[in-house]
Design a protein around this motif. Structure first.
Motif, PDB file in Angstrom:
ATOM      1  N   ARG A  53       0.865  -1.172   0.000  1.00  0.00           N
ATOM      2  CA  ARG A  53       0.000   0.000   0.000  1.00  0.00           C
ATOM      3  C   ARG A  53       0.908   1.231   0.000  1.00  0.00           C
ATOM      4  NH1 ARG A  53      -2.863  -3.641  -0.816  1.00  0.00           N
ATOM      5  NH2 ARG A  53      -4.854  -4.216   0.161  1.00  0.00           N
ATOM      6  N   VAL A  54       0.327   2.387  -0.208  1.00  0.00           N
ATOM      7  CA  VAL A  54       1.062   3.653  -0.131  1.00  0.00           C
ATOM      8  C   VAL A  54       0.393   4.510   0.934  1.00  0.00           C
ATOM      9  CG1 VAL A  54       1.634   5.796  -1.331  1.00  0.00           C
ATOM     10  CG2 VAL A  54       1.848   3.621  -2.520  1.00  0.00           C
ATOM     11  N   LEU A  55       1.195   5.071   1.826  1.00  0.00           N
ATOM     12  CA  LEU A  55       0.667   5.956   2.863  1.00  0.00           C
ATOM     13  C   LEU A  55       1.215   7.358   2.644  1.00  0.00           C
ATOM     14  CD1 LEU A  55      -1.055   5.938   5.549  1.00  0.00           C
ATOM     15  CD2 LEU A  55       1.165   6.005   6.725  1.00  0.00           C
ATOM     16  N   ARG A  56       0.321   8.314   2.514  1.00  0.00           N
ATOM     17  CA  ARG A  56       0.734   9.710   2.353  1.00  0.00           C
ATOM     18  C   ARG A  56       0.544  10.426   3.689  1.00  0.00           C
ATOM     19  NH1 ARG A  56      -2.289  12.834  -2.270  1.00  0.00           N
ATOM     20  NH2 ARG A  56      -3.868  13.120  -0.679  1.00  0.00           N
ATOM     21  N   VAL A  57       1.627  10.924   4.243  1.00  0.00           N
ATOM     22  CA  VAL A  57       1.596  11.693   5.486  1.00  0.00           C
ATOM     23  C   VAL A  57       1.721  13.158   5.093  1.00  0.00           C
ATOM     24  CG1 VAL A  57       2.701  12.112   7.707  1.00  0.00           C
ATOM     25  CG2 VAL A  57       2.621   9.780   6.767  1.00  0.00           C
ATOM     26  N   HIS A  58       0.659  13.902   5.290  1.00  0.00           N
ATOM     27  CA  HIS A  58       0.579  15.263   4.758  1.00  0.00           C
ATOM     28  C   HIS A  58       1.456  16.241   5.533  1.00  0.00           C
ATOM     29  CE1 HIS A  58      -2.769  15.076   1.779  1.00  0.00           C
ATOM     30  NE2 HIS A  58      -2.978  13.940   2.403  1.00  0.00           N
ATOM     31  N   ARG A  59       2.037  17.140   4.792  1.00  0.00           N
ATOM     32  CA  ARG A  59       2.797  18.242   5.381  1.00  0.00           C
ATOM     33  C   ARG A  59       1.852  19.146   6.166  1.00  0.00           C
ATOM     34  NH1 ARG A  59       5.187  22.884   1.404  1.00  0.00           N
ATOM     35  NH2 ARG A  59       4.896  24.652   2.799  1.00  0.00           N
ATOM     36  N   PRO A  60       2.194  19.505   7.395  1.00  0.00           N
ATOM     37  CA  PRO A  60       1.318  20.371   8.189  1.00  0.00           C
ATOM     38  C   PRO A  60       1.139  21.738   7.526  1.00  0.00           C
ATOM     39  CG  PRO A  60       3.016  19.356   9.564  1.00  0.00           C
ATOM     40  CD  PRO A  60       3.396  19.082   8.146  1.00  0.00           C
ATOM     41  N   GLY A  61      -0.096  22.208   7.487  1.00  0.00           N
ATOM     42  CA  GLY A  61      -0.385  23.552   7.018  1.00  0.00           C
ATOM     43  C   GLY A  61      -0.467  23.710   5.517  1.00  0.00           C
ATOM     44  N   TYR A  62      -0.234  22.646   4.748  1.00  0.00           N
ATOM     45  CA  TYR A  62      -0.259  22.770   3.290  1.00  0.00           C
ATOM     46  C   TYR A  62      -1.691  22.633   2.767  1.00  0.00           C
ATOM     47  CZ  TYR A  62       1.461  22.359  -1.523  1.00  0.00           C
ATOM     48  OH  TYR A  62       1.705  22.574  -2.851  1.00  0.00           O
ATOM     49  N   HIS A  63      -2.388  21.579   3.194  1.00  0.00           N
ATOM     50  CA  HIS A  63      -3.806  21.411   2.875  1.00  0.00           C
ATOM     51  C   HIS A  63      -4.553  21.084   4.157  1.00  0.00           C
ATOM     52  CE1 HIS A  63      -3.277  21.606  -1.403  1.00  0.00           C
ATOM     53  NE2 HIS A  63      -2.521  20.532  -1.464  1.00  0.00           N
ATOM     54  N   ASP A  64      -5.748  21.666   4.319  1.00  0.00           N
ATOM     55  CA  ASP A  64      -6.555  21.303   5.474  1.00  0.00           C
ATOM     56  C   ASP A  64      -7.446  20.111   5.127  1.00  0.00           C
ATOM     57  OD1 ASP A  64      -8.877  22.242   4.131  1.00  0.00           O
ATOM     58  OD2 ASP A  64      -8.690  24.240   5.023  1.00  0.00           O
ATOM     59  N   ALA A  65      -8.204  19.647   6.115  1.00  0.00           N
ATOM     60  CA  ALA A  65      -8.999  18.432   5.929  1.00  0.00           C
ATOM     61  C   ALA A  65     -10.012  18.575   4.805  1.00  0.00           C
ATOM     62  CB  ALA A  65      -9.702  18.069   7.239  1.00  0.00           C
ATOM     63  N   ASP A  66     -10.664  19.721   4.696  1.00  0.00           N
ATOM     64  CA  ASP A  66     -11.660  19.906   3.636  1.00  0.00           C
ATOM     65  C   ASP A  66     -11.025  19.858   2.252  1.00  0.00           C
ATOM     66  OD1 ASP A  66     -13.739  20.092   5.419  1.00  0.00           O
ATOM     67  OD2 ASP A  66     -13.762  22.286   5.464  1.00  0.00           O
ATOM     68  N   GLU A  67      -9.835  20.418   2.117  1.00  0.00           N
ATOM     69  CA  GLU A  67      -9.142  20.391   0.829  1.00  0.00           C
ATOM     70  C   GLU A  67      -8.750  18.964   0.445  1.00  0.00           C
ATOM     71  OE1 GLU A  67      -6.843  24.646   0.489  1.00  0.00           O
ATOM     72  OE2 GLU A  67      -6.154  23.243   2.014  1.00  0.00           O
ATOM     73  N   ILE A  68      -8.296  18.191   1.428  1.00  0.00           N
ATOM     74  CA  ILE A  68      -7.918  16.803   1.142  1.00  0.00           C
ATOM     75  C   ILE A  68      -9.152  15.982   0.784  1.00  0.00           C
ATOM     76  CG2 ILE A  68      -6.825  14.723   2.063  1.00  0.00           C
ATOM     77  CD1 ILE A  68      -5.228  16.619   3.952  1.00  0.00           C
ATOM     78  N   ARG A  69     -10.233  16.176   1.516  1.00  0.00           N
ATOM     79  CA  ARG A  69     -11.474  15.462   1.174  1.00  0.00           C
ATOM     80  C   ARG A  69     -11.957  15.838  -0.221  1.00  0.00           C
ATOM     81  NH1 ARG A  69     -12.812  16.835   6.719  1.00  0.00           N
ATOM     82  NH2 ARG A  69     -12.626  14.967   8.036  1.00  0.00           N
ATOM     83  N   SER A  70     -11.739  17.068  -0.618  1.00  0.00           N
ATOM     84  CA  SER A  70     -12.137  17.496  -1.965  1.00  0.00           C
ATOM     85  C   SER A  70     -11.318  16.771  -3.018  1.00  0.00           C
ATOM     86  CB  SER A  70     -11.970  19.011  -2.101  1.00  0.00           C
ATOM     87  OG  SER A  70     -12.855  19.694  -1.230  1.00  0.00           O
ATOM     88  N   GLU A  71     -10.010  16.641  -2.779  1.00  0.00           N
ATOM     89  CA  GLU A  71      -9.173  15.858  -3.702  1.00  0.00           C
ATOM     90  C   GLU A  71      -9.703  14.437  -3.830  1.00  0.00           C
ATOM     91  OE1 GLU A  71      -4.926  13.495  -3.695  1.00  0.00           O
ATOM     92  OE2 GLU A  71      -5.377  14.913  -2.076  1.00  0.00           O
ATOM     93  N   LEU A  72     -10.005  13.806  -2.702  1.00  0.00           N
ATOM     94  CA  LEU A  72     -10.471  12.421  -2.713  1.00  0.00           C
ATOM     95  C   LEU A  72     -11.826  12.297  -3.397  1.00  0.00           C
ATOM     96  CD1 LEU A  72      -9.387  11.392   0.905  1.00  0.00           C
ATOM     97  CD2 LEU A  72      -8.169  11.002  -1.240  1.00  0.00           C
ATOM     98  N   ALA A  73     -12.660  13.316  -3.273  1.00  0.00           N
ATOM     99  CA  ALA A  73     -13.952  13.301  -3.959  1.00  0.00           C
ATOM    100  C   ALA A  73     -13.753  13.329  -5.469  1.00  0.00           C
ATOM    101  CB  ALA A  73     -14.800  14.491  -3.509  1.00  0.00           C
ATOM    102  N   TRP A  74     -12.774  14.106  -5.938  1.00  0.00           N
ATOM    103  CA  TRP A  74     -12.515  14.141  -7.386  1.00  0.00           C
ATOM    104  C   TRP A  74     -11.978  12.800  -7.869  1.00  0.00           C
ATOM    105  CZ3 TRP A  74      -8.216  16.849 -10.615  1.00  0.00           C
ATOM    106  CH2 TRP A  74      -8.612  16.897 -11.961  1.00  0.00           C
TER     107      TRP A  74
END
Length: 335
Positions: A53-74
């Motif tokens: 599997r691949v695990l992405r650990v997000h950089r703090p302050g780059y994208h918030d939760a809503d922005e990440i959920r939006s990416e996943l929705a697309w």
């Protein structure tokens, strides 16, 4: 209050990756091994059954939760439309996105994805492969133009200001190493001209919308005749032709660049139209992307990728700006 409670939380993506395993089903738990460190820390997770599997650990302050959920929705909508896109793994709670904060460690968002097989292309890639990439990109753009985004969808806009402006998220090009006053002046003149050209080109719906925004070689995997696009972390709103500029990132001055662009356009036009104004704006977008990468290199100077560019890359970037200002870049790509 104890001394431990007073201590600031440390930034430890390895600890985040390890702690995140407990959030997923047993079949998805394994040993995280760092693959790359860029905006995010990306880990390969080796599973006991030999899977990955691949695990992405997000950089703090780059994208918030809503922005990440939006990416996943697309990504979810793209797959439903028959377009290959990364597949996230749901946790035990049924969610794709999680926030992990082990004791004493600064919390980060994490997303796990299914592994995608393939080989990352290099600058030696068959130029004809860019025709395939052009077709894939046209399908992405067609979907983007037609998709009714869900309520609350929010992604960054990649504009002239957010790519090469003084407060751009990737940093300031002025801080790139090895630039003298003359080089600064050349880049500044290029930035000014690019801004004017893009203002004239405009942001109408036929030219500006939701794109991948980082479709460079490092975000492609080649498997036989299939080309997989990965890492939509920078997807956002920008000019559609920006995806072509990003496709040749770091190799804008490569001898094969004109052929790559020609094949990409041929592939794209098999699905969607490219107008003369879209072709004419390419030198500005390509040069702007190179300047944006100079800023990124300045803010990521200690990473292996930036070190691999070599000591002359910034000087070659200045030369590209000169070629743009003199019209040589437009002539080289025939647009």
């Amino acid at each position: 209050m104890t001394d431990a409670a007073r201590m600031p939380a440390i930034d430890d993506p390895d600890a985040i990756a390890g702690a995140a395993m407990s959030l997923y089903p047993e079949s998805c738990r394994g040993t995280p091994r760092l693959l790359c460190l860029s905006e995010n820390a990306t880990y390969r997770v080796d599973l006991p059954d030999g899977g990955r599997r691949v695990l992405r650990v997000h950089r703090p302050g780059y994208h918030d939760a809503d922005e990440i959920r939006s990416e996943l929705a697309w990504l979810d909508s793209l797959r439903r439309d028959g377009i290959r896109a990364p597949v996230p793994v749901r946790g035990l709670d049924g969610e794709w996105l999680h926030h992990v904060a082990p004791p004493g460690v600064a919390g980060r968002h994490v997303v796990m994805f299914h592994w995608i097989a393939g080989t990352q292309p290099t600058a030696d890639i068959d130029p004809a492969s860019f025709a395939r990439l052009g077709r894939i990109t046209a399908r992405l753009h067609r979907h983007s133009r037609q998709w009714s985004r869900p309520p609350g969808f929010r992604r960054r806009s990649w504009t002239h200001a957010t790519m090469v402006g003084p407060d751009a998220p990737w940093g300031r090009w002025q801080e790139a190493r090895g630039l003298d006053r003359t080089s600064h002046d050349v880049i500044a003149r290029a930035v000014e001209r690019i801004g004017g050209e893009l203002a004239d080109y405009g942001q109408g719906a036929e030219r500006f919308g939701l794109i991948h925004a980082d479709l460079r070689l490092a975000n492609l995997l080649i498997e036989g005749e299939a080309t997989h696009i990965i890492d939509f972390d920078d997807c956002g709103f920008s000019w559609f032709m920006q995806d072509l500029a990003a496709a040749i990132s770091f190799f804008e001055d490569h001898p094969h660049m004109p052929r790559w662009i020609g094949h990409w356009i041929d592939g794209y036009e098999g699905i969607a139209r490219v107008g003369q104004a879209d072709l004419s704006i390419l030198p500005a977008l390509i040069t702007q992307r190179r300047i944006q990468l100079m800023a990124w290199g300045a803010s990521h100077a200690e990473t292996a990728q930036v070190r691999s560019l070599g000591p002359c890359w910034n000087a070659r970037s200045v030369a590209l700006c000169r070629d743009y200002l003199a019209g040589r870049l437009a002539r080289a790509i025939g647009r």
